[in-house]
Design an enzyme around this catalytic site. Structure first.
Site, mmCIF file in Angstrom:
data_model
loop_
_atom_site.group_PDB
_atom_site.id
_atom_site.type_symbol
_atom_site.label_atom_id
_atom_site.label_comp_id
_atom_site.label_asym_id
_atom_site.label_seq_id
_atom_site.Cartn_x
_atom_site.Cartn_y
_atom_site.Cartn_z
ATOM 1 N N HIS A 196 -73.064 42.263 56.828
ATOM 2 C CA HIS A 196 -73.079 43.621 57.748
ATOM 3 C C HIS A 196 -72.290 43.396 59.043
ATOM 4 C CE1 HIS A 196 -75.242 46.473 55.369
ATOM 5 N NE2 HIS A 196 -76.406 46.139 55.191
ATOM 6 N N GLU A 230 -73.548 49.198 51.991
ATOM 7 C CA GLU A 230 -74.705 48.391 51.372
ATOM 8 C C GLU A 230 -73.907 47.706 50.258
ATOM 9 O OE1 GLU A 230 -77.737 47.533 52.314
ATOM 10 O OE2 GLU A 230 -77.321 48.739 54.055
ATOM 11 N N HIS A 258 -76.149 38.911 52.305
ATOM 12 C CA HIS A 258 -76.101 40.371 52.411
ATOM 13 C C HIS A 258 -76.122 40.901 54.132
ATOM 14 C CE1 HIS A 258 -76.655 44.693 51.348
ATOM 15 N NE2 HIS A 258 -77.628 44.692 52.271
ATOM 16 N N GLU A 259 -77.077 40.107 54.688
ATOM 17 C CA GLU A 259 -77.186 40.793 56.188
ATOM 18 C C GLU A 259 -75.974 40.179 57.046
ATOM 19 O OE1 GLU A 259 -79.110 42.888 56.768
ATOM 20 O OE2 GLU A 259 -80.358 42.917 55.051
#
Length: 271
Positions: free
Chosen positions: A140, A197, A136-137
Protein backbone atom coordinates in the site's frame (compact mmCIF):
# COMPACT_ATOMS: atom_id res chain seq x y z
CA UNK A 1 -24.51 24.66 -18.82
CA UNK A 2 -24.59 20.87 -18.82
CA UNK A 3 -22.04 20.85 -21.64
CA UNK A 4 -19.85 23.25 -19.70
CA UNK A 5 -20.08 21.02 -16.66
CA UNK A 6 -19.08 17.98 -18.76
CA UNK A 7 -16.04 19.76 -20.13
CA UNK A 8 -15.06 20.79 -16.59
CA UNK A 9 -15.15 17.18 -15.41
CA UNK A 10 -13.16 16.00 -18.43
CA UNK A 11 -10.57 18.71 -17.82
CA UNK A 12 -10.18 17.75 -14.18
CA UNK A 13 -9.83 14.05 -14.98
CA UNK A 14 -7.33 14.74 -17.76
CA UNK A 15 -5.30 16.94 -15.42
CA UNK A 16 -4.94 14.42 -12.64
CA UNK A 17 -4.63 11.25 -14.71
CA UNK A 18 -1.03 12.01 -15.64
CA UNK A 19 0.20 13.21 -12.27
CA UNK A 20 2.26 10.15 -11.33
CA UNK A 21 3.20 6.65 -12.47
CA UNK A 22 2.87 3.52 -10.33
CA UNK A 23 6.33 1.87 -10.52
CA UNK A 24 4.84 -1.62 -10.17
CA UNK A 25 2.09 -1.45 -12.78
CA UNK A 26 3.22 1.41 -15.02
CA UNK A 27 -0.27 2.92 -14.70
CA UNK A 28 -0.90 6.63 -14.34
CA UNK A 29 -2.22 7.54 -10.90
CA UNK A 30 -3.67 10.59 -9.21
CA UNK A 31 -1.26 12.56 -7.04
CA UNK A 32 -2.91 15.84 -6.12
CA UNK A 33 -1.06 15.77 -2.79
CA UNK A 34 2.74 15.32 -3.23
CA UNK A 35 4.62 12.91 -0.97
CA UNK A 36 6.77 15.81 0.20
CA UNK A 37 3.61 17.11 1.89
CA UNK A 38 1.94 13.80 2.67
CA UNK A 39 4.85 11.99 4.36
CA UNK A 40 5.58 14.54 7.13
CA UNK A 41 1.88 14.64 7.99
CA UNK A 42 1.72 10.84 8.11
CA UNK A 43 4.86 10.65 10.26
CA UNK A 44 3.41 13.12 12.76
CA UNK A 45 0.12 11.22 12.93
CA UNK A 46 2.00 7.95 13.42
CA UNK A 47 3.99 9.39 16.32
CA UNK A 48 0.80 10.68 17.90
CA UNK A 49 -0.82 7.25 17.52
CA UNK A 50 2.12 5.54 19.22
CA UNK A 51 2.00 8.02 22.09
CA UNK A 52 -1.69 7.31 22.63
CA UNK A 53 -1.49 3.51 22.47
CA UNK A 54 0.39 0.73 24.23
CA UNK A 55 3.36 -0.23 22.09
CA UNK A 56 4.87 -3.62 22.87
CA UNK A 57 8.67 -3.85 22.78
CA UNK A 58 11.29 -6.40 23.78
CA UNK A 59 9.15 -9.50 23.16
CA UNK A 60 9.52 -12.29 20.62
CA UNK A 61 6.43 -11.07 18.80
CA UNK A 62 7.58 -7.45 18.59
CA UNK A 63 11.03 -8.54 17.42
CA UNK A 64 9.38 -10.76 14.79
CA UNK A 65 7.34 -7.83 13.46
CA UNK A 66 10.51 -5.75 13.08
CA UNK A 67 12.48 -8.62 11.53
CA UNK A 68 9.79 -9.41 8.97
CA UNK A 69 9.29 -5.73 8.16
CA UNK A 70 12.99 -5.20 7.54
CA UNK A 71 13.18 -8.22 5.26
CA UNK A 72 10.16 -7.06 3.27
CA UNK A 73 11.65 -3.55 2.96
CA UNK A 74 14.92 -5.00 1.66
CA UNK A 75 12.98 -7.13 -0.82
CA UNK A 76 11.10 -4.04 -2.00
CA UNK A 77 14.32 -2.13 -2.56
CA UNK A 78 15.89 -5.04 -4.46
CA UNK A 79 12.82 -5.34 -6.67
CA UNK A 80 12.57 -1.61 -7.34
CA UNK A 81 16.28 -1.31 -8.12
CA UNK A 82 16.15 -4.28 -10.47
CA UNK A 83 13.29 -2.64 -12.36
CA UNK A 84 14.94 0.75 -12.87
CA UNK A 85 13.50 2.58 -9.86
CA UNK A 86 16.67 3.32 -7.91
CA UNK A 87 16.16 5.88 -5.18
CA UNK A 88 12.39 5.37 -5.07
CA UNK A 89 12.52 4.68 -1.32
CA UNK A 90 14.82 7.56 -0.36
CA UNK A 91 12.08 9.46 1.48
CA UNK A 92 10.57 6.40 3.16
CA UNK A 93 11.23 6.09 6.91
CA UNK A 94 10.44 2.49 7.77
CA UNK A 95 9.15 1.77 11.25
CA UNK A 96 7.42 -1.34 12.58
CA UNK A 97 5.48 -1.47 15.84
CA UNK A 98 3.31 -4.00 17.62
CA UNK A 99 0.40 -2.45 19.53
CA UNK A 100 -1.59 -4.10 22.31
CA UNK A 101 -5.08 -4.18 20.80
CA UNK A 102 -7.50 -7.08 20.25
CA UNK A 103 -8.60 -5.69 16.88
CA UNK A 104 -7.75 -7.98 13.97
CA UNK A 105 -5.86 -5.43 11.93
CA UNK A 106 -2.57 -4.12 10.62
CA UNK A 107 -1.87 -0.99 8.58
CA UNK A 108 0.86 1.03 6.91
CA UNK A 109 0.81 4.80 6.61
CA UNK A 110 2.33 6.66 3.65
CA UNK A 111 6.10 6.66 3.88
CA UNK A 112 6.45 3.28 5.57
CA UNK A 113 5.02 3.59 9.09
CA UNK A 114 3.58 0.20 10.05
CA UNK A 115 1.46 -1.05 12.95
CA UNK A 116 0.40 -4.60 13.77
CA UNK A 117 -2.26 -5.16 16.41
CA UNK A 118 -1.80 -8.13 18.72
CA UNK A 119 -5.28 -9.30 17.71
CA UNK A 120 -4.09 -10.28 14.24
CA UNK A 121 -1.21 -12.49 15.42
CA UNK A 122 -3.30 -15.62 16.15
CA UNK A 123 -4.66 -15.49 12.60
CA UNK A 124 -1.21 -14.84 11.14
CA UNK A 125 -0.30 -18.02 13.06
CA UNK A 126 3.41 -17.90 12.21
CA UNK A 127 6.17 -15.69 10.84
CA UNK A 128 5.28 -16.50 7.25
CA UNK A 129 1.70 -15.45 7.90
CA UNK A 130 3.02 -12.19 9.34
CA UNK A 131 5.10 -11.78 6.16
CA UNK A 132 1.97 -12.15 4.02
CA UNK A 133 0.28 -9.37 5.99
CA UNK A 134 3.42 -7.23 6.05
CA UNK A 135 3.92 -7.56 2.30
CA UNK A 136 0.36 -6.44 1.68
CA UNK A 137 0.63 -3.43 4.00
CA UNK A 138 4.03 -2.36 2.68
CA UNK A 139 2.64 -2.62 -0.85
CA UNK A 140 0.00 0.00 0.00
CA UNK A 141 2.78 2.41 0.94
CA UNK A 142 4.99 1.58 -2.05
CA UNK A 143 2.13 2.06 -4.53
CA UNK A 144 1.14 5.35 -2.88
CA UNK A 145 -2.42 4.22 -2.32
CA UNK A 146 -2.92 6.71 0.50
CA UNK A 147 -1.95 9.51 -1.86
CA UNK A 148 -4.30 8.21 -4.54
CA UNK A 149 -7.25 7.86 -2.18
CA UNK A 150 -6.77 11.37 -0.85
CA UNK A 151 -6.52 12.68 -4.42
CA UNK A 152 -9.67 10.78 -5.39
CA UNK A 153 -11.54 12.24 -2.43
CA UNK A 154 -10.48 15.74 -3.48
CA UNK A 155 -11.58 15.04 -7.04
CA UNK A 156 -14.92 13.62 -5.88
CA UNK A 157 -15.50 16.71 -3.77
CA UNK A 158 -14.48 19.00 -6.63
CA UNK A 159 -16.94 17.42 -9.03
CA UNK A 160 -19.71 17.72 -6.43
CA UNK A 161 -18.97 21.42 -5.98
CA UNK A 162 -18.82 21.96 -9.75
CA UNK A 163 -22.15 20.21 -10.16
CA UNK A 164 -23.81 22.39 -7.56
CA UNK A 165 -22.48 25.52 -9.24
CA UNK A 166 -23.44 24.42 -12.76
CA UNK A 167 -26.96 23.13 -12.00
CA UNK A 168 -29.20 26.11 -11.25
CA UNK A 169 -32.53 24.31 -10.91
CA UNK A 170 -32.97 23.32 -7.25
CA UNK A 171 -34.85 20.08 -7.97
CA UNK A 172 -32.20 18.94 -10.47
CA UNK A 173 -29.44 19.96 -8.08
CA UNK A 174 -30.98 17.92 -5.24
CA UNK A 175 -31.28 14.90 -7.54
CA UNK A 176 -27.66 15.33 -8.62
CA UNK A 177 -26.46 15.41 -5.00
CA UNK A 178 -28.46 12.33 -4.10
CA UNK A 179 -27.54 10.16 -7.06
CA UNK A 180 -24.00 11.43 -7.49
CA UNK A 181 -23.28 10.59 -3.85
CA UNK A 182 -24.57 7.03 -4.19
CA UNK A 183 -23.19 6.50 -7.67
CA UNK A 184 -19.73 7.85 -6.99
CA UNK A 185 -19.40 5.77 -3.83
CA UNK A 186 -20.54 2.45 -5.33
CA UNK A 187 -19.33 3.08 -8.86
CA UNK A 188 -16.02 4.84 -8.27
CA UNK A 189 -14.71 5.04 -4.70
CA UNK A 190 -15.44 1.47 -3.55
CA UNK A 191 -14.09 -0.20 -6.70
CA UNK A 192 -11.12 2.18 -6.46
CA UNK A 193 -10.45 0.87 -2.94
CA UNK A 194 -10.96 -2.75 -4.00
CA UNK A 195 -8.49 -2.31 -6.85
CA UNK A 196 -5.94 -1.03 -4.32
CA UNK A 197 -6.47 -4.05 -2.12
CA UNK A 198 -6.07 -6.42 -5.06
CA UNK A 199 -2.98 -4.56 -6.26
CA UNK A 200 -1.46 -4.76 -2.77
CA UNK A 201 -2.23 -8.46 -2.55
CA UNK A 202 -0.31 -9.07 -5.77
CA UNK A 203 2.63 -6.81 -4.95
CA UNK A 204 2.71 -8.15 -1.40
CA UNK A 205 2.92 -11.80 -2.39
CA UNK A 206 5.87 -10.99 -4.66
CA UNK A 207 7.60 -9.09 -1.86
CA UNK A 208 7.19 -11.90 0.67
CA UNK A 209 8.61 -14.40 -1.84
CA UNK A 210 11.63 -12.21 -2.64
CA UNK A 211 12.12 -11.84 1.14
CA UNK A 212 12.30 -15.63 1.37
CA UNK A 213 8.84 -16.40 2.73
CA UNK A 214 6.66 -19.08 1.14
CA UNK A 215 4.00 -17.29 -0.97
CA UNK A 216 1.69 -20.32 -0.69
CA UNK A 217 1.01 -19.15 2.87
CA UNK A 218 -0.78 -16.00 1.64
CA UNK A 219 -3.87 -17.95 0.51
CA UNK A 220 -3.78 -19.98 3.73
CA UNK A 221 -3.75 -16.75 5.72
CA UNK A 222 -6.92 -15.58 3.97
CA UNK A 223 -8.59 -18.90 4.59
CA UNK A 224 -8.01 -18.25 8.29
CA UNK A 225 -9.27 -14.68 7.86
CA UNK A 226 -12.43 -16.04 6.26
CA UNK A 227 -12.95 -18.51 9.11
CA UNK A 228 -12.42 -15.73 11.65
CA UNK A 229 -15.02 -13.50 9.99
CA UNK A 230 -17.64 -16.22 10.33
CA UNK A 231 -18.94 -15.39 6.88
CA UNK A 232 -20.13 -11.95 8.02
CA UNK A 233 -19.18 -9.59 5.22
CA UNK A 234 -21.08 -7.17 2.98
CA UNK A 235 -21.55 -8.03 -0.69
CA UNK A 236 -18.31 -7.39 -2.57
CA UNK A 237 -19.82 -4.54 -4.63
CA UNK A 238 -20.60 -2.69 -1.36
CA UNK A 239 -17.24 -3.30 0.24
CA UNK A 240 -13.89 -1.54 0.13
CA UNK A 241 -12.20 -4.95 0.01
CA UNK A 242 -12.52 -7.91 -2.36
CA UNK A 243 -14.35 -10.90 -0.91
CA UNK A 244 -12.33 -13.49 0.98
CA UNK A 245 -12.98 -16.05 -1.76
CA UNK A 246 -11.75 -13.66 -4.44
CA UNK A 247 -8.56 -12.98 -2.50
CA UNK A 248 -7.91 -16.67 -1.86
CA UNK A 249 -8.36 -17.48 -5.55
CA UNK A 250 -6.10 -14.62 -6.64
CA UNK A 251 -3.35 -15.43 -4.15
CA UNK A 252 -3.42 -19.10 -5.10
CA UNK A 253 -3.03 -18.11 -8.75
CA UNK A 254 -0.20 -15.65 -8.04
CA UNK A 255 1.90 -17.87 -5.75
CA UNK A 256 3.75 -19.70 -8.59
CA UNK A 257 4.40 -16.35 -10.29
CA UNK A 258 5.82 -14.97 -7.03
CA UNK A 259 8.15 -17.96 -6.72
CA UNK A 260 9.33 -17.41 -10.28
CA UNK A 261 10.00 -13.75 -9.52
CA UNK A 262 11.91 -14.65 -6.35
CA UNK A 263 14.06 -17.07 -8.36
CA UNK A 264 15.37 -14.09 -10.36
CA UNK A 265 16.91 -12.89 -7.09
CA UNK A 266 18.40 -16.28 -6.24
CA UNK A 267 15.61 -17.29 -3.83
CA UNK A 268 14.72 -20.93 -4.44
CA UNK A 269 13.77 -22.12 -0.95
CA UNK A 270 11.37 -20.50 1.48
CA UNK A 271 10.75 -20.17 5.20
Amino acid sequence: MKLKHTFLIIAIVALVSACATNPFTGKKTMALVPNSQLFPTAFAQYSQFLNENKVITGTKDSEMITRVGQRIAVAAERWLNANGNQGYLNDYKWEYNLVDDKTVNAWCMPGGKIVFYTGILPIAANETGVAAIMGHEVAHALANHGQQRMSAAYLQQGIAVAGNIAIKDEQSRNAFNQYYGIGSQLGIMLPFSRSHETESDQIGIYLMAIAGYNPDEAAELWKRMKANSGGEAPPEFMSTHPSNDTRIANLTKWAPQAKAEAKKFGITSFR
